[in-house]
Scaffold this motif. Structure first.
Motif, PDB file in Angstrom:
ATOM      1  N   ILE A  80       0.844  -1.201   0.000  1.00  0.00           N
ATOM      2  CA  ILE A  80       0.000   0.000   0.000  1.00  0.00           C
ATOM      3  C   ILE A  80       0.878   1.249   0.000  1.00  0.00           C
ATOM      4  CG2 ILE A  80      -2.022  -1.028   1.114  1.00  0.00           C
ATOM      5  CD1 ILE A  80      -0.941   0.072   3.783  1.00  0.00           C
ATOM      6  N   ASP A  81       0.219   2.382  -0.151  1.00  0.00           N
ATOM      7  CA  ASP A  81       0.900   3.662  -0.174  1.00  0.00           C
ATOM      8  C   ASP A  81       1.618   3.914   1.168  1.00  0.00           C
ATOM      9  OD1 ASP A  81       1.215   6.287  -1.431  1.00  0.00           O
ATOM     10  OD2 ASP A  81       0.065   6.969   0.307  1.00  0.00           O
ATOM     11  N   TYR A  82       2.773   4.603   1.099  1.00  0.00           N
ATOM     12  CA  TYR A  82       3.565   4.856   2.310  1.00  0.00           C
ATOM     13  C   TYR A  82       2.753   5.566   3.397  1.00  0.00           C
ATOM     14  CZ  TYR A  82       7.128   6.958   5.327  1.00  0.00           C
ATOM     15  OH  TYR A  82       7.862   7.368   6.415  1.00  0.00           O
ATOM     16  N   LEU A  83       1.942   6.547   2.992  1.00  0.00           N
ATOM     17  CA  LEU A  83       1.196   7.325   3.993  1.00  0.00           C
ATOM     18  C   LEU A  83       0.219   6.442   4.761  1.00  0.00           C
ATOM     19  CD1 LEU A  83       0.463  10.707   2.168  1.00  0.00           C
ATOM     20  CD2 LEU A  83       2.349  10.094   3.671  1.00  0.00           C
ATOM     21  N   TRP A  84      -0.501   5.588   4.009  1.00  0.00           N
ATOM     22  CA  TRP A  84      -1.441   4.676   4.675  1.00  0.00           C
ATOM     23  C   TRP A  84      -0.694   3.679   5.552  1.00  0.00           C
ATOM     24  CZ3 TRP A  84      -6.152   5.547   5.726  1.00  0.00           C
ATOM     25  CH2 TRP A  84      -6.929   6.350   4.887  1.00  0.00           C
ATOM     26  N   ALA A  85       0.465   3.262   5.056  1.00  0.00           N
ATOM     27  CA  ALA A  85       1.267   2.305   5.831  1.00  0.00           C
ATOM     28  C   ALA A  85       1.679   2.918   7.166  1.00  0.00           C
ATOM     29  CB  ALA A  85       2.492   1.890   5.028  1.00  0.00           C
ATOM     30  N   VAL A  86       2.055   4.210   7.133  1.00  0.00           N
ATOM     31  CA  VAL A  86       2.446   4.884   8.377  1.00  0.00           C
ATOM     32  C   VAL A  86       1.233   4.989   9.312  1.00  0.00           C
ATOM     33  CG1 VAL A  86       3.209   7.089   9.368  1.00  0.00           C
ATOM     34  CG2 VAL A  86       4.344   6.195   7.350  1.00  0.00           C
ATOM     35  N   ILE A  87       0.077   5.333   8.753  1.00  0.00           N
ATOM     36  CA  ILE A  87      -1.130   5.482   9.591  1.00  0.00           C
ATOM     37  C   ILE A  87      -1.498   4.146  10.252  1.00  0.00           C
ATOM     38  CG2 ILE A  87      -3.629   5.955   9.532  1.00  0.00           C
ATOM     39  CD1 ILE A  87      -2.944   8.037   7.281  1.00  0.00           C
ATOM     40  N   ILE A  88      -1.508   3.082   9.460  1.00  0.00           N
ATOM     41  CA  ILE A  88      -1.891   1.770  10.012  1.00  0.00           C
ATOM     42  C   ILE A  88      -0.861   1.317  11.056  1.00  0.00           C
ATOM     43  CG2 ILE A  88      -2.215  -0.689   9.456  1.00  0.00           C
ATOM     44  CD1 ILE A  88      -3.287   0.272   6.708  1.00  0.00           C
ATOM     45  N   GLY A  89       0.422   1.408  10.692  1.00  0.00           N
ATOM     46  CA  GLY A  89       1.483   0.990  11.610  1.00  0.00           C
ATOM     47  C   GLY A  89       1.449   1.773  12.912  1.00  0.00           C
ATOM     48  N   SER A  90       1.242   3.088  12.796  1.00  0.00           N
ATOM     49  CA  SER A  90       1.211   3.939  13.997  1.00  0.00           C
ATOM     50  C   SER A  90       0.044   3.544  14.905  1.00  0.00           C
ATOM     51  CB  SER A  90       1.040   5.411  13.598  1.00  0.00           C
ATOM     52  OG  SER A  90       1.973   5.765  12.633  1.00  0.00           O
ATOM     53  N   SER A  91      -1.094   3.263  14.297  1.00  0.00           N
ATOM     54  CA  SER A  91      -2.269   2.903  15.099  1.00  0.00           C
ATOM     55  C   SER A  91      -2.007   1.622  15.877  1.00  0.00           C
ATOM     56  CB  SER A  91      -3.491   2.693  14.200  1.00  0.00           C
ATOM     57  OG  SER A  91      -3.616   3.773  13.320  1.00  0.00           O
ATOM     58  N   VAL A  92      -1.362   0.669  15.223  1.00  0.00           N
ATOM     59  CA  VAL A  92      -1.112  -0.618  15.890  1.00  0.00           C
ATOM     60  C   VAL A  92      -0.143  -0.433  17.064  1.00  0.00           C
ATOM     61  CG1 VAL A  92      -0.266  -2.970  15.589  1.00  0.00           C
ATOM     62  CG2 VAL A  92      -1.548  -1.891  13.763  1.00  0.00           C
ATOM     63  N   ILE A 128       1.585  13.301  16.637  1.00  0.00           N
ATOM     64  CA  ILE A 128       2.615  14.246  16.151  1.00  0.00           C
ATOM     65  C   ILE A 128       3.683  13.493  15.349  1.00  0.00           C
ATOM     66  CG2 ILE A 128       4.465  15.818  16.876  1.00  0.00           C
ATOM     67  CD1 ILE A 128       2.675  16.474  19.353  1.00  0.00           C
ATOM     68  N   VAL A 129       4.139  12.382  15.928  1.00  0.00           N
ATOM     69  CA  VAL A 129       5.189  11.602  15.269  1.00  0.00           C
ATOM     70  C   VAL A 129       4.713  11.078  13.916  1.00  0.00           C
ATOM     71  CG1 VAL A 129       6.535   9.476  15.419  1.00  0.00           C
ATOM     72  CG2 VAL A 129       6.342  10.945  17.406  1.00  0.00           C
ATOM     73  N   MET A 130       3.476  10.610  13.889  1.00  0.00           N
ATOM     74  CA  MET A 130       2.924  10.062  12.637  1.00  0.00           C
ATOM     75  C   MET A 130       2.947  11.132  11.541  1.00  0.00           C
ATOM     76  SD  MET A 130      -0.748   8.222  12.250  1.00  0.00           S
ATOM     77  CE  MET A 130      -1.680   9.748  12.139  1.00  0.00           C
ATOM     78  N   CYS A 131       2.526  12.347  11.895  1.00  0.00           N
ATOM     79  CA  CYS A 131       2.505  13.437  10.907  1.00  0.00           C
ATOM     80  C   CYS A 131       3.923  13.737  10.410  1.00  0.00           C
ATOM     81  CB  CYS A 131       1.884  14.698  11.494  1.00  0.00           C
ATOM     82  SG  CYS A 131       0.161  14.464  11.920  1.00  0.00           S
ATOM     83  N   LEU A 132       4.895  13.763  11.343  1.00  0.00           N
ATOM     84  CA  LEU A 132       6.277  14.065  10.951  1.00  0.00           C
ATOM     85  C   LEU A 132       6.869  12.941  10.087  1.00  0.00           C
ATOM     86  CD1 LEU A 132       7.683  15.590  14.273  1.00  0.00           C
ATOM     87  CD2 LEU A 132       7.303  16.795  12.129  1.00  0.00           C
ATOM     88  N   ALA A 133       6.524  11.702  10.438  1.00  0.00           N
ATOM     89  CA  ALA A 133       7.065  10.559   9.680  1.00  0.00           C
ATOM     90  C   ALA A 133       6.594  10.596   8.228  1.00  0.00           C
ATOM     91  CB  ALA A 133       6.646   9.251  10.337  1.00  0.00           C
ATOM     92  N   MET A 134       5.400  11.142   8.019  1.00  0.00           N
ATOM     93  CA  MET A 134       4.866  11.207   6.654  1.00  0.00           C
ATOM     94  C   MET A 134       5.693  12.130   5.762  1.00  0.00           C
ATOM     95  SD  MET A 134       0.835  11.369   7.375  1.00  0.00           S
ATOM     96  CE  MET A 134      -0.080   9.958   7.948  1.00  0.00           C
ATOM     97  N   LEU A 135       6.428  13.071   6.379  1.00  0.00           N
ATOM     98  CA  LEU A 135       7.209  14.036   5.592  1.00  0.00           C
ATOM     99  C   LEU A 135       8.507  13.439   5.029  1.00  0.00           C
ATOM    100  CD1 LEU A 135       6.861  17.173   7.898  1.00  0.00           C
ATOM    101  CD2 LEU A 135       5.599  16.701   5.799  1.00  0.00           C
ATOM    102  N   LYS A 136       8.934  12.292   5.536  1.00  0.00           N
ATOM    103  CA  LYS A 136      10.165  11.617   5.080  1.00  0.00           C
ATOM    104  C   LYS A 136      11.323  12.607   5.020  1.00  0.00           C
ATOM    105  CE  LYS A 136       9.024   7.648   2.207  1.00  0.00           C
ATOM    106  NZ  LYS A 136       9.039   7.129   0.857  1.00  0.00           N
ATOM    107  N   LEU A 137      11.681  13.167   6.168  1.00  0.00           N
ATOM    108  CA  LEU A 137      12.684  14.238   6.202  1.00  0.00           C
ATOM    109  C   LEU A 137      14.110  13.753   5.925  1.00  0.00           C
ATOM    110  CD1 LEU A 137      11.295  16.190   9.259  1.00  0.00           C
ATOM    111  CD2 LEU A 137      11.367  17.010   6.916  1.00  0.00           C
ATOM    112  N   ALA A 138      14.431  12.529   6.321  1.00  0.00           N
ATOM    113  CA  ALA A 138      15.789  12.002   6.112  1.00  0.00           C
ATOM    114  C   ALA A 138      15.756  10.491   6.286  1.00  0.00           C
ATOM    115  CB  ALA A 138      16.745  12.622   7.124  1.00  0.00           C
ATOM    116  N   LEU A 139      16.941   9.877   6.187  1.00  0.00           N
ATOM    117  CA  LEU A 139      17.026   8.438   6.426  1.00  0.00           C
ATOM    118  C   LEU A 139      16.706   8.147   7.897  1.00  0.00           C
ATOM    119  CD1 LEU A 139      20.333   7.486   4.551  1.00  0.00           C
ATOM    120  CD2 LEU A 139      18.016   6.934   3.841  1.00  0.00           C
ATOM    121  N   ILE A 140      16.233   6.937   8.168  1.00  0.00           N
ATOM    122  CA  ILE A 140      15.862   6.567   9.541  1.00  0.00           C
ATOM    123  C   ILE A 140      17.025   6.811  10.505  1.00  0.00           C
ATOM    124  CG2 ILE A 140      15.220   4.627  11.045  1.00  0.00           C
ATOM    125  CD1 ILE A 140      13.861   3.350   8.586  1.00  0.00           C
TER     126      ILE A 140
END
Lengths: 253, 554
Positions: free
Chosen positions: B174-186, B431-443
């Motif tokens: 799935i799309d990265y954004l949805w993946a972040v949302i689902i993963g964050s919720s879990v 907050i973290v979920m929103c920031l993670a969606m921006l893909k600011l740098a490598l992990i």
């Protein structure tokens, strides 16, 4: 002179036998730790020398004639091979501007190597392959594989390469029909620096010595230092436990 | 019943064979998805079984965890997406430079052990802000350090949520954004129902899953490509040398990747040579990153907090030894993935790969069984989960215990505190979920930022607070301000750069105060400022000094 009831503590001015032993142990371990980590990297830095890859040496030998446009066929072949050595490096992916310069250098030189009567066919062949490359769904696409093989088979003998070699396989992917006509003057200017950037490396006896299959410096940093950290921690715990039991200062829960 | 079981097995077998087709991205991978879901369910079950009953349980797991258990929890807590996914990514992208992260993230434990672990446990406070507020007899410092602890947790979590998103994206197609949302919720659900007691138990299970999932592909890769497979962590030395010298393509196809490309590579010394110009990294950056990560390690609230969950100081010390050993098993192994990844993706036809997923891609390119690759991805998620839960607990503790209970509402009962902790967890996760969606740098880089922040702020306060009774409130405030100033300058230039803006002396500041390593100057500056100001102002009260001498240093 500090008084006992002042309750002043300082790492460097211990007032009890326990803190004195602890201070000495900590200082010793920190020195070992710091020298092992940073001392080694400084040594690596001091000993390093810029060493060119063999492709760089070839490039330097032929570059002057290539630049002036008076290179022989043999020099053009050597030049193309040296540029291919850089184009095959995956690190280049993060530098698309340099990649374009190299593509122009390789494409225009190869075009110069093609006999006059075959130039037009070759251009069409490359242009068609580029179109196919953009539209394929799978790397196993038959038309794509055939077109790729045609280019390899045409160019490999010209460049004294075996058709199965990495450089030969690289050819269809790094030449561009639109870059063949001329080796652009601004690209000519940039090329030596790009070649130097990718083909000259910091080396020394520490990097060229092999240990357990590793370049020594790599083994030291990636494997040995981590072992040393665990050992230092173990030594500290072991010794400090011994000091505690000797001084009767074992902690309670 | 038999018929149903047969149907389920048949369906499963069909799905598994369907997912066998090698595709690095895109499709839904049923086998890996089943493994991932099973592991997540296991985590939640363990979390439910060992759930927190009160605030003591929530913050410090009842102080009933053994040394080895605590070591495993330390390792699991530590081995985040940055270790599991990010480290190989850094080495894959910039070669020897990536080893600065390996050394920095392990060497810091030596400092932590010999300078702090036992003393922190003896001091007997639940959280880092609690220690700072108490040692420096200042509510303002407690509140400020609580905010800093929350910021550290958030910036650390951003990289983790990014890793979770990447793995969910890979498994679910799935799309990265949805993946972040689902993963964050879990991960949020799991942390909320478990608290730290569940987290500690889970961390031990997570460690086992993480390490097994990480090691199995290494044995397979080294065996398959004919290297010394008995100890892959040593066997890959020859892989590194092969990368440097190049592996010529054979005349007849023998060893190939999953796309049929030869196991071959042109000479690439830039992969292993120190601070190679081709990588764009320098000697200074190597040293600065290593130093920053080390002092950051000794200043991370969620790491320091682990020492409160062991019965006594001696256990705190030995738990570091065990923890570091367990961590090193993974850190010796991560470079193997990057080395194989380098060769297996050497053919230009592979194209650009997301570096942060190189661990999984390497396994795929090595044509390892999809179920094992799925287990590897699940291990990556576990690594991120274990760290995120620890971070969320540390961050929410800082909010509910150090800000809300100690500063805002001292009369709050334990039930209200627990509610506030959970509220803070939810807010932080969003907050973290929103920031993670921006893909600011490598992990790895995002996580390194949290380390520098901790190294500039928390580390100096702990170091001087424990080892020098002369360090007083005003010195601490001045030192913390100096650390925060360096942080603010570095982050301002980082954010401006990301936004495309150019500030005065931009390249100078961005290089010398890089976002991943500004603690190289920030930490010493904070320490010196603290010492100078402390010497110029009123001495630490006698009761604090007495406590240090009698409780912490005896």
């Amino acid at each position: 002179m500090e008084k006992k009831n002042d309750y002043r503590i300082s790492f460097f001015k211990p007032t009890t036998a326990l803190s004195r032993t602890n201070r000495n142990l900590v200082i010793l371990l920190v020195i070992i730790w710091a020298v092992a980590i940073f001392g080694f990297q400084i040594l690596l830095r001091v000993m390093q020398k810029p060493v060119p890859e063999s492709s760089m040496k070839t490039f330097e030998k032929v570059w002057s004639n290539i630049e002036q446009g008076i290179a022989t066929q043999e020099e053009k072949v050597d030049f193309t091979n040296s540029v291919l050595s850089v184009l095959g490096k995956s690190v280049l992916i993060s530098d698309p501007a340099s990649r374009l310069v190299l593509i122009n250098a390789v494409s225009s030189t190869i075009y110069g190597l093609i006999p006059e009567e075959a130039k037009e066919t070759f251009l069409t062949e490359v242009a068609n392959f580029e179109k196919k490359k953009e539209n394929i769904q799978s790397l196993q696409d038959n038309d794509y594989l055939k077109a790729k093989a045609n280019i390899i088979n045409r160019l490999a003998p010209l460049l004294n390469l075996e058709p199965y070699s990495l450089k030969a396989k690289l050819l269809p992917l790094v030449i561009s029909a639109s870059e063949m006509e001329i080796f652009k003057p601004d690209n000519k200017e940039k090329l030596p620096d790009i070649m130097k950037l990718y083909l000259v490396h910091n080396r020394s006896i520490l990097t060229d010595t092999n240990f357990l299959g590793f370049p020594f410096h790599y083994f030291y940093t990636a494997i040995f230092l981590l072992i040393m950290f665990v050992v230092l921690c173990w030594i500290y715990c072991f010794l400090i436990d011994r000091v505690h039991s000797k001084l009767g200062t074992d902690e309670k829960s | 019943m038999k018929k149903i079981t047969f149907l389920i097995l048949l369906l499963l077998a069909t799905f598994l064979s369907a997912s066998n087709a090698t595709a690095l991205e895109g499709s839904f991978k049923v086998g890996p998805a089943i493994i991932l879901i099973s592991i997540l369910v296991l985590f939640v079950m363990v979390g439910l079984f060992f759930r927190a009953k009160d605030t003591t349980d929530y913050y410090a797991a009842g102080r009933g965890v053994s040394r080895v258990g605590s070591g495993m929890a330390i390792a699991s807590n530590w081995m985040s997406a940055a270790s599991f996914l990010g480290m190989a990514a850094l080495m894959y992208g910039s070669g020897y430079h990536g080893l600065a992260f390996v050394v920095g993230w392990t060497g810091g434990y030596v400092l932590l052990l010999i300078l702090m672990a036992g003393q922190i446990r003896k001091y007997g406070k639940y959280t880092a802000p609690d220690f700072i507020g108490d040692r420096y007899y200042s509510s303002a410092l407690r509140a400020t350090s609580a905010v800093v602890a929350i910021l550290i947790s958030i910036s650390y979590c951003v990289g983790q949520f990014g890793g979770i998103g990447l793995m969910f994206k890979w498994v679910m197609g799935i799309d990265y954004l949805w993946a972040v949302i689902i993963g964050s919720s879990v991960v949020l659900t799991y942390t909320l129902i478990s608290g730290m007691l569940g987290v500690t138990k889970n961390m031990q299970i997570q460690y086992v899953i993480i390490i097994i999932s990480f090691l199995i592909p290494l044995f397979i890769l080294t065996y398959k490509f004919d290297y010394f497979w008995v100890v892959p962590q040593i066997g890959y030395g020859a892989v590194v040398t092969d990368i440097v010298q190049g592996i010529p393509a054979p005349e007849t196809t023998s060893l190939v990747n999953s796309f049929g490309h030869n196991f071959a590579i042109l000479p690439s010394p830039e992969y292993a040579m120190p601070w190679d110009p081709a990588t764009g990294k320098t000697f200074f950056q190597w040293m600065a990153i290593t130093f920053s990560l080390m002092v950051g390690t000794a200043g991370l609230p969620h790491v320091i907090q682990r020492f409160y969950v062991v019965p006594k100081a001696r256990d705190a010390r030995w738990s570091v030894v065990w923890g570091l050993f367990f961590i090193c098993i993974l850190y010796w192994s991560a470079p193997v993935f990057s080395a194989f990844g380098k060769i297996l993706s050497a053919d230009p036809e592979i194209g650009i790969l997301a570096k942060d997923a190189i661990v999984v891609y390497t396994a795929q390119l090595g044509d390892i069984n999809p179920l094992i690759v799925g287990l590897l991805a699940a291990g990556g998620v576990s690594a991120a989960f274990s760290t995120v839960s620890g971070l969320l607990v540390a961050g929410s503790s800082a909010f509910s215990h150090d800000l809300y209970f100690k500063v805002i509402n001292p009369k709050a009962d334990p039930k209200t505190q627990l509610r506030m902790a959970r509220l803070a967890t939810v807010l932080m996760a969003i907050i973290v979920m929103c920031l993670a969606m921006l893909k600011l740098a490598l992990i790895g880089q995002l996580v390194a930022l949290a380390f520098s922040l901790a190294g500039c702020t928390i580390f100096p306060l702990f170091l001087l607070g424990i080892w020098w009774s002369g360090s007083n409130k005003k010195g601490a405030i001045a030192g913390l301000s100096a650390g925060l100033l360096v942080t603010a300058i570095s982050l301002t230039y980082f954010v401006a750069g990301k936004a495309g803006a150019t500030l005065p002396f931009h390249s100078f500041v961005s290089y010398w105060l890089g976002a991943w390593y500004f603690a190289w100057i920030g930490a010493p500056l904070a320490i010196i400022t603290n010492i100078v100001v402390s010497n110029m102002t009123k001495e630490t009260p006698i009761e604090i000094r007495k406590f240090l001498v009698e409780q912490v240093h005896t």
